[in-house]
Design an enzyme around this catalytic site. Structure first.
Site, PDB file in Angstrom:
ATOM      1  N   LYS A  90       0.618  -1.021  -0.126  1.00  0.00           N
ATOM      2  CA  LYS A  90      -0.015   0.089   0.013  1.00  0.00           C
ATOM      3  C   LYS A  90       0.764   1.305  -0.032  1.00  0.00           C
ATOM      4  O   LYS A  90       0.334   2.441  -0.547  1.00  0.00           O
ATOM      5  CB  LYS A  90      -0.773  -0.049   1.028  1.00  0.00           C
ATOM      6  CG  LYS A  90      -2.054  -1.131   1.161  1.00  0.00           C
ATOM      7  CD  LYS A  90      -3.311  -0.927   1.886  1.00  0.00           C
ATOM      8  CE  LYS A  90      -4.455  -1.747   1.730  1.00  0.00           C
ATOM      9  NZ  LYS A  90      -4.013  -3.019   2.363  1.00  0.00           N
ATOM     10  N   GLU A 112      -9.495   6.272   4.184  1.00  0.00           N
ATOM     11  CA  GLU A 112     -10.177   5.114   4.944  1.00  0.00           C
ATOM     12  C   GLU A 112      -9.362   3.844   5.012  1.00  0.00           C
ATOM     13  O   GLU A 112      -8.462   3.662   4.124  1.00  0.00           O
ATOM     14  CB  GLU A 112     -11.498   4.989   4.171  1.00  0.00           C
ATOM     15  CG  GLU A 112     -11.621   3.871   3.312  1.00  0.00           C
ATOM     16  CD  GLU A 112     -10.617   3.773   2.075  1.00  0.00           C
ATOM     17  OE1 GLU A 112     -10.244   2.893   1.796  1.00  0.00           O
ATOM     18  OE2 GLU A 112     -10.273   4.847   1.562  1.00  0.00           O
ATOM     19  N   SER A 371       1.895  -9.801  -0.670  1.00  0.00           N
ATOM     20  CA  SER A 371       1.221  -8.505  -0.729  1.00  0.00           C
ATOM     21  C   SER A 371       1.886  -7.814   0.572  1.00  0.00           C
ATOM     22  O   SER A 371       2.023  -6.527   0.581  1.00  0.00           O
ATOM     23  CB  SER A 371      -0.333  -8.237  -0.646  1.00  0.00           C
ATOM     24  OG  SER A 371      -0.938  -9.223  -0.095  1.00  0.00           O
TER      25      SER A 371
END
Ligand SMILES: *Cc1c(COP(=O)(O)O)cnc(C)c1O
Length: 386
Positions: A90, A112, A371
C-alpha cells in the site's frame, strides 16, 4: 500501458463515476491533474526517488526453494511486497498519491482503512511530507487492528472510529466521501485500493504497476522466460492489478486473482454501483451490500476494483476462492518452510499457489505476490489456533 482513460474510466461496462455533482467536479480536477503529472519526468523521478530511498525498492523476487521442493510441482517465486517500509504494497500508492496531492496544493489528507495497513501507509507518508492526516476506520476494525490504530496515532494521524452501519470498511468509505464533499477545497482523499469513482482505479493501478514492472524484469533475469501464472489476492484489487499490469498483454501468462470464499465479490457478485463505481458486488435480496466475514480484514469488502470485473468478463484473468481455514494453513506452511510470515490476505494467494503448483510441472513458474507481512496478524492467528 497503464491507465488508458478513454470513456471516462470504463473497463467494459465496469467503472465510471457515480457521484453527486459537487464531488464530480473534484474528480474532474483530480483526473486532469493526474494526467498532467503522471508521465512528467520530474514527477516520475521524485516518485522513483521515494520508492528507492524510503520504501526500499526494488524488493526481491525470492525463489521459494523449500516450498517448491515440498509441493513438488511448479517453481514458486515470491514477489516481496512484505519487505516494503510499513510492511505491504500500500505504501507504493500512498507515496504516489501524496506527491500528486502536494502538486495540487492540498494541506489535509483523508483516507479510509480496513485492515489498518492503508491507514498506516497514509499516516506514514503524511508524517514524512508534513501533512495533516485524518483516517476513517470502521469501529469493529479499530478493535481487531488496535495496534495499527495506535501506530497511526504515533505517526501523528487522527483516527476516527466509524460506528455507523456494520462498523466496517465500507462504512468508513462512506464517511470519508462525506468529508471530501464538505472539505474538497483543501483536502485530498487518498484512496487505498483500485476502487472508487474514476479516476481512482486508474491512479492506483498506475502507482502499483511498479510491482509487475519489477517482477517481469526480475523473472526474465532469473529464468529467461515469463512465468506460467501470476497469483495475487484481491480485496479491492490494488496489489493484484499492480501485479498483473505488465503481463496483461502477455497472453501466455495466466493471471489469477484469489478472493476469500467469505467475500467472493468477483466470483459471485452482480454488476452494481457501490461507492461511486460500477463493479461486481455482493448484494442481499433487498439489493443492499452483503455483510462479508473474511479472517483477513483487508479482503473484507463486498465489491472489487472495476478492472477485475472486466478482466473476469473478458476471460483474460481467472478468479478463484480460498477459505479462511486454507489461508490459515498456508500462513503456517510458508512461515515454517521459508521463514516468511505472510499477511493473512497474502496467505490466500499462497494457499492457491500450493494447489496450482501441484497440478503443474517443474518447467512451470508461479509468481505469488506476497502483498504484505503477517506481523499485524500474529495475535489474531494466535487466538484462532488456541
Ligand atoms: C490491504 C491489503 C490487501 C488487500 O488490498 P488490495 O487492494 O486488494 O490489494 C492485501 N494484502 C495486504 C497485505 C493488505 O494490507
Amino acid at each position: 500501458m497503464t491507465s488508458k482513460m478513454e470513456s471516462r474510466g470504463y473497463f467494459g461496462e465496469f467503472g465510471g463515476s457515480f457521484v453527486p455533482e459537487e464531488l464530480q467536479q473534484v474528480m474532474d480536477i483530480l483526473e486532469s491533474e493526474f494526467l498532467k503529472y503522471k508521465d512528467n519526468p520530474e514527477f516520475k523521478e521524485e516518485f522513483q526517488y521515494y520508492l528507492k530511498e524510503y520504501v526500499g525498492r526494488e524488493n526481491p523476487l525470492t525463489y521459494a526453494q523449500n516450498l517448491t521442493k515440498k509441493i513438488g510441482g511448479a517453481k514458486i517465486y515470491l514477489k516481496r511486497e512484505d519487505l516494503n517500509h510499513t510492511g505491504a504494497h500500500k505504501i507504493n500508492n500512498a507515496i504516489g498519491q501524496i506527491l500528486l496531492a502536494k502538486r495540487m496544493g492540498a494541506k489535509r489528507i483523508i483516507a479510509e482503512t480496513g485492515a489498518g495497513q492503508h491507514g498506516v501507509a497514509t499516516a506514514t507518508a503524511c508524517a514524512m511530507f508534513g501533512l495533516e492526516c485524518v483516517i476513517y476506520m470502521g469501529k469493529l476494525d479499530t478493535e481487531r487492528q488496535a495496534l495499527n490504530v495506535f501506530r497511526m496515532e504515533l505517526l501523528g494521524a487522527k483516527v476516527v472510529a466509524v460506528e455507523k452501519g456494520q462498523g466496517r470498511l465500507k462504512d468508513a468509505v462512506d464517511e470519508a466521501l462525506n468529508d471530501l464533499v464538505q472539505n474538497y477545497k483543501n483536502t485530498f482523499y487518498l484512496l487505498g485500493s483500485a476502487v472508487g469513482p474514476h479516476p481512482y482505479p486508474s491512479i492506483v493501478k498506475h502507482f502499483q504497476a511498479i510491482i509487475s514492472e519489477e517482477s517481469k524484469r526480475q523473472i526474465l533475469e532469473k529464468e529467461g522466460k515469463l512465468p506460467t501464472a501470476i497469483i495475487a489476492c484481491a480485496g479491492g484489487g490494488s496489489n493484484a492489478i499492480g501485479a498483473f499490469t505488465h503481463y496483461i498483454n502477455e497472453e501466455n501468462v495466466r493471471l489469477v486473482g484469489v478472493e476469500p470464499a467469505e467475500a467472493p465479490s468477483i466470483s459471485q457478485g452482480v454488476p452494481a454501483v457501490l461507492h461511486g463505481f460500477k463493479s461486481l458486488t455482493l448484494l442481499d435480496e433487498k439489493g443492499d451490500p452483503q455483510p462479508t466475514f473474511s479472517i483477513a480484514a483487508g479482503l473484507d469488502y463486498p465489491s472489487v476494483g472495476p478492472e477485475h470485473s472486466f478482466l473476469k468478463d473478458s476471460g483474460r484473468a481467472e478468479y478463484v476462492t480460498i477459505k479462511g481455514e486454507e489461508a490459515l494453513e498456508a500462513f503456517q506452511i510458508l512461515s515454517k518452510t521459508e521463514g516468511i510470515i505472510p499477511a493473512l490476505e497474502s496467505s490466500h494467494a499462497v494457499a492457491h499457489a500450493l494447489n496450482l503448483a501441484k497440478e503443474l510441472t517443474k518447467d512451470d513458474i508461479l509468481i505469488v505476490n506476497l502483498s504484505g507481512r503477517g506481523d499485524k496478524d500474529v495475535e489474531q492467528v494466535f487466538k484462532m489456533l488456541k
